[in-house]
Design an enzyme around this catalytic site. Structure first.
Site, PDB file in Angstrom:
ATOM      1  N   SER A  53      -4.341  -0.134  -2.862  1.00 50.38           N
ATOM      2  CA  SER A  53      -3.726  -1.426  -2.858  1.00 50.38           C
ATOM      3  C   SER A  53      -3.593  -1.964  -4.374  1.00 50.38           C
ATOM      4  O   SER A  53      -2.985  -3.103  -4.496  1.00 50.38           O
ATOM      5  CB  SER A  53      -4.418  -2.499  -2.117  1.00 50.38           C
ATOM      6  OG  SER A  53      -3.850  -2.247  -0.435  1.00 50.38           O
TER       7      SER A  53
ATOM      8  N   LYS B 298      -0.415  -3.008  -5.950  1.00 45.63           N
ATOM      9  CA  LYS B 298      -0.003  -4.493  -5.566  1.00 45.63           C
ATOM     10  C   LYS B 298       0.042  -5.362  -7.204  1.00 45.63           C
ATOM     11  O   LYS B 298       0.859  -6.270  -7.090  1.00 45.63           O
ATOM     12  CB  LYS B 298      -0.663  -5.218  -4.534  1.00 45.63           C
ATOM     13  CG  LYS B 298      -0.440  -4.625  -3.001  1.00 45.63           C
ATOM     14  CD  LYS B 298      -1.271  -5.319  -2.176  1.00 45.63           C
ATOM     15  CE  LYS B 298      -0.987  -4.518  -0.808  1.00 45.63           C
ATOM     16  NZ  LYS B 298      -2.114  -4.458   0.104  1.00 45.63           N
TER      17      LYS B 298
ATOM     18  N   SER C  99      -4.430  -9.045  -0.118  1.00 44.94           N
ATOM     19  CA  SER C  99      -3.910  -7.633  -0.207  1.00 44.94           C
ATOM     20  C   SER C  99      -2.891  -7.714   1.268  1.00 44.94           C
ATOM     21  O   SER C  99      -2.880  -6.643   1.942  1.00 44.94           O
ATOM     22  CB  SER C  99      -4.892  -6.479  -0.012  1.00 44.94           C
ATOM     23  OG  SER C  99      -4.595  -5.288  -0.215  1.00 44.94           O
TER      24      SER C  99
END
Length: 371
Positions: free
Chosen positions: A61, A64, A116
């Site tokens: 993640s 991102k 997230s």
């Protein structure tokens, strides 16, 4: 005879101080057991510590970070984004968006970076580029052209595993350096808590990045985890005008990633310092006056003596004892009738700091010198 002993005393003192300086220079390296790590100065981009920093790794993640900065720069933050079925049903961590729900783009970015939200990532990608696949192309172009990445590839906006979705620690540090220059991005990743009032989920989001609580000087950024990547973390911290970026890839657990990021920050703040030469600084070489076009940031080990040299072709070199740290572009301002300045033809040398050894020697010599 007395003068001989005075000189002996001087050189003994210099030798003693040199040993102490050498011991201090051998600074303790940070302890890192994760597979790939890097510590970068967030202003100059200089790498202060690295291990396997160019090895291809799965990011999870922390992907991102790139999605978020693209959304901030290329989207309108107040735009209403309609959530699709694909976004609603994505796997992994979510902010529980409802299909058909209309959400401001900024709110989606907050849910993406703080909680997230994979669903937020899909919604952002479809809003900006029409599809996840199109957005992946934007991600790769943006990363290369804006941040200067060289060995990474992105296939989705959230970081769920794909064998063709990979990064290096160095590239993630570059992306983060670029993103943290944006005040909106910096504000979001530094926010610890946020009230969330969605159609299906009403709560207070607590930022997944616990580094914000665990390290006093932390300012961001993002954590990640999938089975193939292990625990990943990109952290930033600021102290005394110095900004550091730590990337930790494939840690065994979250605790290890936070501990190692803290070790990296401590190492950077204790052993290095940031400096900058302002834009407009002038230099004279061989009768020609040059001006530094843009502010030039660099990082040096504490106590290092720096020199600045103007080359024959009009470039500024900032050097330490162990080599060139950075270079700056100079523009020609005017010509004078003065004699060339410097120790070598074609180069001007400006010592910003007098070596402590030279200073001590000069001080002793002045005390005992005779005419």
């Amino acid at each position: 005879m007395n003068r001989i002993w005075i000189h002996v005393l001087i050189y003994v003192l210099l030798f003693t101080f040199s040993i102490q300086e050498g011991m201090a220079a051998e600074d303790k390296q940070p302890v890192t057991n994760s597979e790939a790590v890097i510590l970068m100065d967030g202003k100059s981009g200089q790498v202060l510590y690295e291990k396997n920093s160019d090895k291809r790794m799965y990011p999870a993640s922390i992907t991102k970070i790139l999605t978020g900065i693209i959304a901030i720069e290329q989207g309108e933050l107040e735009d209403k984004v309609t959530v699709s079925e694909r976004a609603r049903n994505v796997d992994g961590t979510r902010v529980y968006l409802k299909e058909g729900e209309e959400v401001p783009l900024k709110k989606l970015i907050q849910g993406l970076l703080m909680n997230s939200g994979n669903d937020a990532g899909i919604a952002i990608a479809e809003h900006l580029s029409g599809s996840v696949e199109n957005f992946a192309q934007v991600m790769n172009t943006f990363a290369e052209e804006k941040a200067g990445t060289e060995n990474s590839n992105f296939t989705n906006p959230h970081g769920l595993f794909n064998k063709d979705h990979y990064v290096t620690a160095r590239d993630m540090a570059k992306i983060t350096k670029y993103a943290m220059q944006n005040e909106t991005f910096k504000e979001i990743v530094g926010t610890k808590k946020l009230k969330w009032n969605g159609e299906e989920w009403k709560t207070t989001i607590i930022n997944h990045n616990r580094l914000l609580w665990r390290y006093d000087d932390a300012t961001g950024v993002k954590t990640g985890w999938v089975t193939k990547s292990g625990h990943t973390l990109v952290g930033t911290a600021e102290r005394g005008g110095m900004e550091l970026i730590a990337v930790v890839l494939k840690a065994k657990n979250a605790e290890q990633s936070y501990r190692e990021a803290g070790n990296l920050f401590d190492y950077g703040f204790e052993n290095y310092e940031s400096a900058a030469i302002p834009a407009g600084t002038t230099y004279e070489q061989d009768g020609v006056v040059y001006e530094l076009e843009e502010s030039l940031s660099y990082t040096r080990k504490k106590g290092t003596v720096m020199t600045e040299k103007v080359t024959r072709k009009g470039y500024l070199l900032v050097e330490a004892d162990n080599g060139i740290l950075t270079t700056g572009k100079l523009s020609k301002v005017s010509e004078t009738s003065g004699e060339p300045v410097g120790t070598e033809k074609g180069e001007e040398v400006k010592d910003k700091d007098l070596s402590w050894k030279d200073a001590i020697f000069q001080w002793f010599a002045s005390l005992f010198s005779t005419k």
